[in-house]
Design an enzyme around this catalytic site. Structure first.
Site, PDB file in Angstrom:
ATOM      1  N   LYS A  37      28.325 -34.069 -28.082  1.00  0.00           N
ATOM      2  CA  LYS A  37      27.983 -35.604 -28.022  1.00  0.00           C
ATOM      3  C   LYS A  37      27.191 -35.867 -29.295  1.00  0.00           C
ATOM      4  CE  LYS A  37      25.832 -36.001 -24.353  1.00  0.00           C
ATOM      5  NZ  LYS A  37      25.556 -34.929 -23.579  1.00  0.00           N
ATOM      6  N   ARG A  41      21.340 -41.454 -16.283  1.00  0.00           N
ATOM      7  CA  ARG A  41      21.593 -40.217 -15.760  1.00  0.00           C
ATOM      8  C   ARG A  41      21.761 -39.842 -14.231  1.00  0.00           C
ATOM      9  NH1 ARG A  41      20.011 -36.404 -19.499  1.00  0.00           N
ATOM     10  NH2 ARG A  41      19.942 -34.818 -18.193  1.00  0.00           N
ATOM     11  N   ARG A  47      23.385 -21.426 -30.224  1.00  0.00           N
ATOM     12  CA  ARG A  47      22.478 -22.121 -30.436  1.00  0.00           C
ATOM     13  C   ARG A  47      21.063 -21.391 -30.457  1.00  0.00           C
ATOM     14  NH1 ARG A  47      22.906 -27.902 -27.186  1.00  0.00           N
ATOM     15  NH2 ARG A  47      24.835 -28.861 -28.322  1.00  0.00           N
ATOM     16  N   ARG A  92      18.904 -20.234 -28.398  1.00  0.00           N
ATOM     17  CA  ARG A  92      17.409 -20.629 -28.029  1.00  0.00           C
ATOM     18  C   ARG A  92      16.954 -19.392 -27.006  1.00  0.00           C
ATOM     19  NH1 ARG A  92      17.820 -26.015 -25.556  1.00  0.00           N
ATOM     20  NH2 ARG A  92      16.904 -24.975 -23.896  1.00  0.00           N
ATOM     21  N   ARG A 142      22.381 -24.465 -15.848  1.00  0.00           N
ATOM     22  CA  ARG A 142      22.307 -25.638 -16.481  1.00  0.00           C
ATOM     23  C   ARG A 142      23.509 -26.393 -16.561  1.00  0.00           C
ATOM     24  NH1 ARG A 142      20.296 -25.308 -22.489  1.00  0.00           N
ATOM     25  NH2 ARG A 142      19.144 -23.540 -21.316  1.00  0.00           N
TER      26      ARG A 142
END
Length: 189
Positions: free
Chosen positions: A15, A90, A129, A131, A142
Site C-alpha cells: 500500500k 480501522r 524488511r 525487523r 500480525r
C-alpha cells in the site's frame, strides 16, 4: 474533479509504495493516520494532546479522538482536489463515522482500493524488511489480527459498490498500471 480514495490491505501488501506512486501521478494529499497523529501532537491541537496522552500510556487512541483528527485533516484546503486515505478507518464504527464526515462536507469516497496477496507472499515480504521481532510466527499472527480487522471494512465498502480488489502479489509496475486505469476511470466517471 476531485478524487477521494482509500487504500486497504494487509501489512506487506505494498500500500505504501502504491500510495507514493499515486501521489506522484495524481498530486493528491496522502493522509495517513500515523502522519496525522504526529502532526496533531506536534501542533499541540486539542485532539493531538488527547491522542498523545493515550499513546504515552500505551493505549489505543479511542475512535472519537481518531475520527476528530481525521475530520480536521479532511477539512484542510489541500484536500479539495481529493485525497488518499491510508490506515483509516480501522473498524466499522470509524467507517460509518467517515461516511458521516464526508457527507457533512458534501463528499463521498470514490473508490476503495483493496490490495490483496497470499499470506506466503506477505510473510516473505515482511521477513525481507528485517525487523528484529519479525519471525514467521509473529508475522502470521500480525496478519491474522489485521485480517480480522480488514475483512469487515472490505465488506462494508463492497456493499456500497466502491470496493476494487487489486492483486498486490505482482510486480509494482503491473499493479500500478491497474491502479492508474482504475483511478482514471473513477476520475472520469
Amino acid at each position: 474533479m476531485s478524487l477521494n480514495i482509500m487504500l486497504l490491505g494487509l501489512p506487506g501488501v505494498g500500500k505504501g509504495t502504491q500510495a507514493e506512486m499515486i501521489v506522484e501521478t495524481y498530486a493528491l494529499p496522502h493522509i495517513s493516520t500515523g502522519d496525522m497523529f504526529r502532526a496533531a501532537m506536534a501542533n499541540e491541537t486539542e485532539l493531538g494532546l488527547k491522542a498523545k496522552a493515550f499513546m504515552d500510556a500505551g493505549d489505543l487512541v479511542p475512535d472519537e479522538v481518531t475520527n476528530g483528527i481525521v475530520e480536521e485533516r479532511l477539512a484542510e484546503d489541500d484536500t479539495q482536489v481529493g485525497f488518499i486515505l491510508d490506515g483509516f478507518p480501522r473498524n466499522l464504527d470509524q467507517a460509518a463515522a467517515l461516511d458521516a464526515m464526508l457527507s457533512k462536507q458534501g463528499r463521498k469516497l470514490d473508490g476503495v482500493l483493496y490490495f490483496t496477496a497470499d499470506q506466503d507472499v506477505l510473510v516473505e515480504r515482511m521477513m525481507a524488511r528485517g525487523r528484529a521481532d519479525d519471525t514467521p510466527e509473529v508475522i502470521k499472527n500480525r496478519l491474522a489480527v489485521n485480517g480480522e480487522l480488514t475483512a469487515p471494512i472490505a465488506d462494508f465498502y463492497a456493499k456500497q459498490g466502491v470496493l476494487h480488489e487489486i492483486d498486490g502479489a505482482r510486480e509494482l509496475e503491473v499493479i500500478f498500471a491497474d491502479v492508474k486505469e482504475l483511478l482514471d476511470n473513477l476520475k472520469n466517471a
